[in-house]
Design a protein around this motif. Structure first.
Motif, short mmCIF file in Angstrom:
data_model
loop_
_atom_site.label_atom_id
_atom_site.label_comp_id
_atom_site.label_asym_id
_atom_site.label_seq_id
_atom_site.Cartn_x
_atom_site.Cartn_y
_atom_site.Cartn_z
N GLU A 251 64.20 38.71 42.01
CA GLU A 251 65.17 39.77 41.72
C GLU A 251 65.27 40.72 42.89
O GLU A 251 64.27 41.20 43.41
CB GLU A 251 64.76 40.52 40.45
CG GLU A 251 65.81 41.52 39.98
CD GLU A 251 65.43 42.14 38.64
OE1 GLU A 251 64.91 43.28 38.66
OE2 GLU A 251 65.64 41.49 37.59
N VAL A 252 66.51 40.96 43.30
CA VAL A 252 66.78 41.94 44.36
C VAL A 252 67.71 42.99 43.77
O VAL A 252 68.89 42.73 43.53
CB VAL A 252 67.43 41.28 45.60
CG1 VAL A 252 67.59 42.31 46.72
CG2 VAL A 252 66.60 40.09 46.09
N LYS A 253 67.18 44.18 43.52
CA LYS A 253 67.97 45.23 42.87
C LYS A 253 69.03 45.78 43.82
O LYS A 253 69.00 45.53 45.04
CB LYS A 253 67.05 46.35 42.40
CG LYS A 253 66.07 45.93 41.33
CD LYS A 253 65.28 47.10 40.83
CE LYS A 253 64.25 46.66 39.77
NZ LYS A 253 64.91 46.09 38.58
N GLY A 254 69.99 46.49 43.25
CA GLY A 254 71.04 47.09 44.06
C GLY A 254 70.48 48.05 45.08
O GLY A 254 69.46 48.72 44.84
N GLU A 255 71.13 48.10 46.24
CA GLU A 255 70.75 48.99 47.33
C GLU A 255 69.29 48.78 47.75
O GLU A 255 68.52 49.73 47.91
CB GLU A 255 71.00 50.46 46.95
CG GLU A 255 72.47 50.73 46.62
CD GLU A 255 72.70 52.18 46.20
OE1 GLU A 255 71.71 52.84 45.82
OE2 GLU A 255 73.84 52.64 46.25
N SER A 256 68.93 47.51 47.88
CA SER A 256 67.56 47.18 48.33
C SER A 256 67.61 45.90 49.18
O SER A 256 68.64 45.23 49.28
CB SER A 256 66.62 46.99 47.14
OG SER A 256 67.00 45.87 46.37
N MET A 258 65.25 42.29 50.71
CA MET A 258 64.15 41.35 50.47
C MET A 258 64.08 40.37 51.62
O MET A 258 65.11 39.93 52.16
CB MET A 258 64.35 40.57 49.16
CG MET A 258 63.12 39.74 48.76
SD MET A 258 63.50 38.40 47.61
CE MET A 258 64.18 37.20 48.75
N GLU A 259 62.88 40.00 52.00
CA GLU A 259 62.65 38.96 53.01
C GLU A 259 61.49 38.09 52.54
O GLU A 259 60.39 38.60 52.30
CB GLU A 259 62.33 39.58 54.38
CG GLU A 259 62.14 38.55 55.48
CD GLU A 259 61.95 39.18 56.85
OE1 GLU A 259 61.20 38.60 57.67
OE2 GLU A 259 62.54 40.27 57.10
N LYS A 260 61.74 36.80 52.36
CA LYS A 260 60.71 35.92 51.82
C LYS A 260 60.94 34.49 52.28
O LYS A 260 62.08 34.08 52.54
CB LYS A 260 60.73 35.97 50.28
CG LYS A 260 59.55 35.27 49.62
CD LYS A 260 59.49 35.57 48.13
CE LYS A 260 58.28 34.90 47.50
NZ LYS A 260 58.15 35.23 46.05
N THR A 261 59.84 33.74 52.37
CA THR A 261 59.91 32.33 52.76
C THR A 261 59.62 31.45 51.54
O THR A 261 58.61 31.65 50.86
CB THR A 261 58.91 32.02 53.89
OG1 THR A 261 59.25 32.81 55.04
CG2 THR A 261 58.96 30.54 54.26
N PHE A 262 60.48 30.49 51.30
CA PHE A 262 60.34 29.56 50.17
C PHE A 262 60.02 28.17 50.71
O PHE A 262 60.68 27.69 51.65
CB PHE A 262 61.62 29.52 49.34
CG PHE A 262 62.01 30.86 48.77
CD1 PHE A 262 61.52 31.28 47.54
CD2 PHE A 262 62.86 31.70 49.47
CE1 PHE A 262 61.87 32.51 47.01
CE2 PHE A 262 63.22 32.94 48.96
CZ PHE A 262 62.72 33.35 47.72
N MET A 263 59.04 27.51 50.11
CA MET A 263 58.62 26.17 50.56
C MET A 263 59.29 25.11 49.70
O MET A 263 59.20 25.15 48.46
CB MET A 263 57.10 26.02 50.47
CG MET A 263 56.33 27.16 51.11
SD MET A 263 56.68 27.41 52.87
CE MET A 263 55.88 25.96 53.56
N VAL A 264 59.97 24.17 50.34
CA VAL A 264 60.62 23.07 49.62
C VAL A 264 60.20 21.74 50.25
O VAL A 264 59.95 21.67 51.46
CB VAL A 264 62.17 23.21 49.62
CG1 VAL A 264 62.59 24.46 48.87
CG2 VAL A 264 62.73 23.21 51.04
#
Length: 331
Positions: A251-256, A258-264
């Motif tokens: 979840e990325v709320k309004g006015e915010s 996020m940076e993340k790495t997903f493994m597939v």
């Protein structure tokens, strides 16, 4: 030798021996195809023994082949006379020396150099490219008027498999920005991978950056990997199949941000029931993977490849209204 592959003709006059059935394409060069044929001259009746290596395009399933409706076209073929011995032969490889000892005085070595521009072994359910080493008894190497009896032949299917180059370029990056109706605020989405090439079974880290300037909430991140197969030989057809589809409840709320790495990890084992996939072997073989990406050298003729395989990663954001915000594609 750990294992020897052997096929004998129906009349027992010739036998084909190979020390391996996987020959590696190193991009700049290809392993030589080397083997030995054992010949019993008693049943030849004055005829000669030949061997060929063929790269063929097949259209139609194995079931259709049984009723004569399987179309085959030789893309590339090389022939050699084995018996009587004709001309000089290259020096024997250690594998051939071992096989010649097994065959004693009836053994004859052969060697083929494979064109490095040819496509790797690539079967699909409706068509594919395969390699065949075939020994046969005939008066001439390739006389269209001469009928060769099946009992006078023996053959083995081999694989030309691709090995990735040592130097791997940096991975691609893509980004997209979209806004919603009645709002001038944007959601920015960026995705990237560290390098351009991964081995079968490797985890692929997909780095995702989101800058949500709106008041909407990003509920999910969806990552898919698509395989695209382009068939060039009989006509230009494209087939796209999704080989990985995963959703992440981030979840990325309004006015915010996020940076993340997903493994597939795209795997054939998760797609075996899916029709029309391009694979590196046959589904019944344990060492079969999803088909490798076709690596094109500068100046290479696409038509010579026959079938081109590529993959792309898509990252989509799903927002609180349930609609699809947008897609991002990185190849």
């Amino acid at each position: 030798m750990a294992k020897i592959y052997k096929k004998t003709s129906g009349n027992g006059s010739i036998a084909l021996y190979l020390g391996k059935r996987d020959f590696v394409d190193h991009v700049e060069s290809v392993d030589i195809v080397d083997g030995v044929i054992k010949v019993d001259p008693a049943e030849l009746e004055g005829r000669k023994v030949w061997v060929y290596l063929a790269c063929s395009f097949r259209y139609g399933s194995d079931d259709l082949d049984l009723i004569g409706m399987n179309y085959r076209k030789d893309i590339w073929i090389k022939r050699q006379q084995i018996y009587p011995v004709d001309g000089t032969k290259p020096a024997n490889t250690p594998m051939q020396e071992a096989l010649l000892k097994k065959c004693e005085d009836q053994g004859h070595a052969f060697t083929f150099n494979v064109n490095k521009s040819l496509l790797c072994f690539l079967p699909l359910q409706a068509c594919g490219v395969d390699y065949e080493v075939k020994a046969y008894i005939a008066n001439e190497a390739d006389d269209p008027d001469e009928k060769i009896n099946k009992k006078d032949t023996c053959r083995l299917i081999i694989r030309k498999i691709q090995f990735a180059p040592g130097t791997i370029p940096a991975g691609p990056q893509a980004d997209i920005s979209k806004n919603f109706m009645m709002s001038d605020k944007l959601v920015h989405l960026e995705a990237s991978i560290e390098k351009e090439l991964y081995f079968h079974g490797d985890q692929i880290p997909v780095k995702v950056k989101i800058n949500n300037e709106t008041t909407k909430v990003v509920k999910k991140i969806k990552i898919t990997v698509d395989q695209t197969t382009e068939v060039l030989l009989y006509q230009t057809d494209k087939y796209t199949k999704t080989v990985l589809n995963e959703e992440f409840a981030e979840e990325v709320k309004g006015e915010s941000t996020m940076e993340k790495t997903f493994m597939v990890v795209p795997l054939l084992s998760n797609n075996k029931e899916k029709r029309g996939l391009a694979v590196d072997g046959r589904l019944k073989d344990e060492d079969t993977n999803l088909a490798s990406t076709t690596l094109m050298r500068p100046g290479m003729d696409k038509g010579m490849q026959g079938i081109l395989v590529s993959y792309k990663i898509k990252v989509n954001l799903l927002v609180s209204s349930g609609g699809l915000l947008g897609g991002l594609t990185a190849r």
